[in-house]
Design a protein around this motif. Structure first.
Motif, PDB file in Angstrom:
ATOM      1  N   ASP A   1       7.044  -1.050 -14.706  1.00  0.00           N
ATOM      2  CA  ASP A   1       6.798   0.399 -14.749  1.00  0.00           C
ATOM      3  C   ASP A   1       7.497   1.142 -13.620  1.00  0.00           C
ATOM      4  N   ALA A   2       8.033   0.402 -12.653  1.00  0.00           N
ATOM      5  CA  ALA A   2       8.743   1.033 -11.540  1.00  0.00           C
ATOM      6  C   ALA A   2      10.242   1.122 -11.780  1.00  0.00           C
ATOM      7  N   LEU A   3      10.683   0.645 -12.947  1.00  0.00           N
ATOM      8  CA  LEU A   3      12.106   0.660 -13.280  1.00  0.00           C
ATOM      9  C   LEU A   3      12.412   1.683 -14.369  1.00  0.00           C
ATOM     10  N   THR A   4      13.599   2.258 -14.306  1.00  0.00           N
ATOM     11  CA  THR A   4      14.110   3.028 -15.432  1.00  0.00           C
ATOM     12  C   THR A   4      14.418   2.055 -16.575  1.00  0.00           C
TER      13      THR A   4
ATOM     14  N   SER B   1       0.806  -1.227   0.000  1.00  0.00           N
ATOM     15  CA  SER B   1       0.000   0.000   0.000  1.00  0.00           C
ATOM     16  C   SER B   1       0.835   1.271   0.000  1.00  0.00           C
ATOM     17  N   ASP B   2       2.118   1.175   0.332  1.00  0.00           N
ATOM     18  CA  ASP B   2       2.967   2.378   0.400  1.00  0.00           C
ATOM     19  C   ASP B   2       4.088   2.350  -0.631  1.00  0.00           C
ATOM     20  N   TRP B   3       3.853   1.687  -1.742  1.00  0.00           N
ATOM     21  CA  TRP B   3       4.860   1.675  -2.813  1.00  0.00           C
ATOM     22  C   TRP B   3       5.040   3.098  -3.336  1.00  0.00           C
ATOM     23  N   PRO B   4       6.261   3.599  -3.427  1.00  0.00           N
ATOM     24  CA  PRO B   4       6.475   5.000  -3.817  1.00  0.00           C
ATOM     25  C   PRO B   4       6.286   5.228  -5.311  1.00  0.00           C
ATOM     26  N   PRO B   5       5.938   6.443  -5.699  1.00  0.00           N
ATOM     27  CA  PRO B   5       5.828   6.771  -7.125  1.00  0.00           C
ATOM     28  C   PRO B   5       7.210   6.886  -7.757  1.00  0.00           C
ATOM     29  N   GLY B   6       7.208   6.960  -9.069  1.00  0.00           N
ATOM     30  CA  GLY B   6       8.458   7.170  -9.780  1.00  0.00           C
ATOM     31  C   GLY B   6       9.111   5.866 -10.216  1.00  0.00           C
ATOM     32  N   ARG B   7      10.292   6.025 -10.839  1.00  0.00           N
ATOM     33  CA  ARG B   7      11.049   4.882 -11.348  1.00  0.00           C
ATOM     34  C   ARG B   7      12.405   4.801 -10.657  1.00  0.00           C
TER      35      ARG B   7
END
Length: 211
Positions: A142-145, A109-115
């Protein structure tokens, strides 16, 4: 993901399980004392393909033993754990690392935004229920660069309280859209490094062999 991870529904461990573990000990799994852990951390760090990463995310950091090693190779490191006591201990261990943030947070539930350039999933995924594990694995690309890596490492022996084994976790990871670039396993744990797409090897990047 379309394949079922396991047969039937498996419930995840409640947060109270971890709170109770830290009530009895500041290092309930022996992260700072066991040779097994020291060896596993050495192999974990050796499996990474780059000497340094820009942004790193380590959910389930516990008391920060691996985090302290990752901090030496990260421009920015975000560590989270569901246990406030674990976070307190990790903050003490990582005191002095200005580029590190440690905060209370749930992996789902607390996965951060961005890559991120590196996501480290060390001994965390076998705690999740079927739906949360499916959703988290599906979230990883989608969470990786574009050149980012996921490093996952999990204990293989069955634990009665855990919803699944480390082998089941890694079998599920292999069914994701990520590409496996490195693997290691022995009787005790299984480790893999995964990327959004195939890339040059370490030797190819350094010009030792041709691309």
């Amino acid at each position: 993901m379309t394949d079922d991870i396991t047969e039937g529904d498996r419930n995840g461990l409640p947060d109270s399980y971890f709170h109770e573990m830290y009530q009895d000990s500041d290092d309930p799994w022996g992260f700072s004392s066991r040779w097994y852990e020291q060896r596993k951390y050495a192999l974990t760090l050796a499996a990474l393909s780059s000497p340094r990463y820009g942004t790193v995310f380590e959910p389930g950091c516990s008391i920060g033993v691996l985090s302290a090693e990752l901090a030496r190779r990260a421009d920015r490191l975000l560590c989270t754990d569901v246990s406030p006591r674990a976070v307190e201990l990790a903050r003490r261990r990582l005191d002095g690392h200005a580029s590190v943030e440690v905060r209370v947070g749930d992996i789902v539930s607390d996965w951060p935004p961005g890559r991120f350039d590196l996501i480290v999933l060390s001994e965390v995924l076998y705690y999740l229920d079927d739906t949360d594990l499916d959703d988290l694995i599906a979230r990883l690309p989608d969470a990786l660069t574009p050149t980012g890596e996921v490093l996952a490492v999990h204990w293989r022996w069955p634990v009665e309280e855990y919803p699944r084994t480390g082998d089941e976790v890694h079998d599920a990871l292999r069914r994701s859209s990520l590409t496996t670039s490195a693997e290691y396993e022995d009787a005790d744990f299984r480790l893999c490094v995964m990327t959004p797409s195939p890339g040059a090897s370490v030797a190819q990047r350094e010009g030792i062999v041709g691309v």
